[in-house]
Design an enzyme around this catalytic site. Sequence first.
Site, PDB file in Angstrom:
ATOM      1  CE1 TYR A 141      -3.414  -2.962   0.705  1.00 19.70           C
ATOM      2  CE2 TYR A 141      -4.573  -1.032   1.187  1.00 19.70           C
ATOM      3  CZ  TYR A 141      -4.390  -2.335   1.092  1.00 19.70           C
ATOM      4  OH  TYR A 141      -5.710  -3.003   0.910  1.00 19.70           O
ATOM      5  CE  LYS A 191       3.264 -17.773  -2.472  1.00 19.56           C
ATOM      6  NZ  LYS A 191       2.571 -19.133  -2.554  1.00 19.56           N
ATOM      7  CG  ASP A 223      -0.537 -20.399  -1.161  1.00 20.00           C
ATOM      8  OD1 ASP A 223       0.317 -20.507   0.022  1.00 20.00           O
ATOM      9  OD2 ASP A 223       0.322 -20.919  -2.207  1.00 20.00           O
ATOM     10  CG  ASP A 247      -7.572  -5.381   1.636  1.00 22.09           C
ATOM     11  OD1 ASP A 247      -8.623  -5.080   2.383  1.00 22.09           O
ATOM     12  OD2 ASP A 247      -7.433  -5.421   0.605  1.00 22.09           O
ATOM     13  CG  ASP A 251     -13.134  -8.056   1.901  1.00 21.23           C
ATOM     14  OD1 ASP A 251     -12.777  -7.279   2.995  1.00 21.23           O
ATOM     15  OD2 ASP A 251     -13.535  -7.798   0.617  1.00 21.23           O
TER      16      ASP A 251
HETATM   17  C1  IPM Z   1     -10.235  -2.145   3.995  1.00 22.68           C
HETATM   18  C2  IPM Z   1     -10.580  -1.504   2.777  1.00 22.68           C
HETATM   19  C3  IPM Z   1      -9.682  -0.446   2.096  1.00 22.68           C
HETATM   20  C4  IPM Z   1      -8.153  -1.122   2.413  1.00 22.68           C
HETATM   21  C5  IPM Z   1      -9.832   0.191   0.975  1.00 22.68           C
HETATM   22  C6  IPM Z   1     -11.225   0.798   0.776  1.00 22.68           C
HETATM   23  C7  IPM Z   1      -8.750   1.290   0.495  1.00 22.68           C
HETATM   24  O1  IPM Z   1     -10.736  -2.555   1.706  1.00 22.68           O
HETATM   25  O2  IPM Z   1     -10.188  -1.283   4.990  1.00 22.68           O
HETATM   26  O3  IPM Z   1     -10.177  -3.389   3.893  1.00 22.68           O
HETATM   27  O4  IPM Z   1      -7.533  -1.503   1.207  1.00 22.68           O
HETATM   28  O5  IPM Z   1      -7.483  -1.041   3.194  1.00 22.68           O
HETATM   29 MG    MG Z   2     -10.533  -4.387   2.546  1.00 28.64          MG
END
Ligand code: IPM
Ligand code: MG
Length: 364
Positions: A141, A191, A223, A247, A251
Amino acid sequence: MKFKIAVLPGDGVGPDVVMEAQRVLDEVAKRFGHSFEYSTGHIGGAAIDKTGEALPGATLALCRKSDAVLLGAVGGPKWDDPRAKVRPEDGLLAIRKELGLFANLRPVKMFKVLEDSTSLKPEVVRNVDMLVIRELTGGLYFGKPKKRWTTAGGRRAVDSMSYTEQEIERIVRVGFELAMARRRKLTSVDKANVLESSRLWRTVAAEVHANYPDVELENMLVDACAMRLIQKPTYFDVVVTENTFGDILTDEASMLAGSMGMLPSASLAEVPRAGVKSFGMYEPIHGSAPKRAGLNMANPIATILTSAMMLRYSMALEAEAQAVEKAVLDALVAGYRTYDIMEDGKTKVGTWEMGDVIARAIEA
Ligand code: IPM
Ligand code: MG
């Protein structure tokens, strides 16, 4: 007690869910005799429209003089042009970096009453209770070089995954400290079979481990971790990993709790300690869901649970944090569901009804 909270609703459903978290906080204030003073700031697309910047200086200044920051979400199609000079997400990355919030805590807990609402088998998600710690101010990032240019052979772009040993050390330490307060098992995800930064990560993790002999440390490739997370999620206690991996994995992990709309997060600048107030920023892990904005649809539970984390880490109000968590559970047990966790036989409600039911369930 008195606390100053900077509220940054942001874009899309951000304002919808933040409003419900405030409603719940107001109830906490009333029941427990505290006072929360809110000041609103702009961030993301909303800030770009107002000031041309994704993170205006005034917003940053407001955050710096507050005890905690409550953030909704940023982003939306209106600002999605890949050629745009400034993007809403820049504001989020900048505020994390400027405030030094390197430790992002993302607890993933399955509420028993939601067992049948996930897309996985109930026996797989039953008893899931893990804490993912995502490094938040380094890695892909922020690493340099990060740019796009044109060569004789065509267009080219680069992002860099870069970590210093200090950056690794402090985040891995958060992992060990929080594992000590839980089941004492830390999975460090990398990784290392491919990436040099991961090999340094693994080396530093082993060095920090020497100070925490009571915690079991395991290294896992990212992975394999992605696979294990849905094959046997109860395997995990505390997971620590770099920014991008964290990140993606969170999710995925949110599906173990039924919905993205269920997962809170806390971003801190130091190792959290019980009873000690640390400045922090609090945001749900979900995005701005622009299609659902303003429709009284979004699930506010992630943001409400996020405000519980704020009570816990930035205000050292553990009983109040637990009262919020219990109120969420009560609302779910009573059968209230937003669209994302809806099942047959339950009561479908919108954002503000859910906020209202939870606020009314708060007990001192
Ligand atoms: C999160 C989001 C952010 C990230 C985006 C919106 C930049 O996906 O907080 O997980 O990637 O950190
Ligand atoms: Mg995210």
